[in-house]
Motif scaffolding. Sequence first.
Motif, PDB file in Angstrom:
ATOM      1  N   ASP A   1      44.078 -15.723   3.239  1.00 55.52           N
ATOM      2  CA  ASP A   1      45.053 -16.803   3.117  1.00 55.52           C
ATOM      3  C   ASP A   1      44.801 -17.932   4.098  1.00 55.52           C
ATOM      4  OD1 ASP A   1      46.347 -15.589   1.058  1.00 55.52           O
ATOM      5  OD2 ASP A   1      47.852 -14.645   2.324  1.00 55.52           O
TER       6      ASP A   1
ATOM      7  N   MET B   1      44.016 -22.359   2.820  1.00 58.95           N
ATOM      8  CA  MET B   1      44.489 -21.142   2.162  1.00 58.95           C
ATOM      9  C   MET B   1      43.742 -20.948   0.864  1.00 58.95           C
ATOM     10  SD  MET B   1      48.155 -21.946   0.516  1.00 58.95           S
ATOM     11  CE  MET B   1      48.313 -22.895  -0.958  1.00 58.95           C
ATOM     12  N   GLY B   2      43.857 -19.751   0.316  1.00 61.12           N
ATOM     13  CA  GLY B   2      43.176 -19.477  -0.940  1.00 61.12           C
ATOM     14  C   GLY B   2      41.671 -19.482  -0.800  1.00 61.12           C
TER      15      GLY B   2
END
Length: 121
Positions: free
Chosen positions: A52, A112-113
């Motif tokens: 994340d 993030m991701g």
Amino acid sequence: MIIDTITVPDMPWINEYSWSSRTANAQYASSGALIVEVAQRQAGRPIVLQDDMLTRATVNALVAHAEATPGEFDITLGDGRSFTVMWDFNAGPISAEPLQNETDPDNTSLLMGVTLRFMTI
């Protein structure tokens, strides 16, 4: 965890149990009989890691590594397992989405991701 020479926070291996070391090819003979050939795969296991939050500096280092390293290298997961891999260029080696939209992000900005895609050699 270590990706070649880059130390990154431990990342979950999201597709660890979605691969089989066996492959099969089934076809029908002219007599109508089913012929199934089963083989042991030697390499090509996908390893997809996701997290994340990584800093922009870490993601930039990984992107630079993917661009400069078309061949094999080693990764060591947080639990100590090591694999000889290469970036999975077919699936896109790295994707990352910003945590928030910044007009002038710096190297400490979080992303993030983040998804890293490898395949074993």
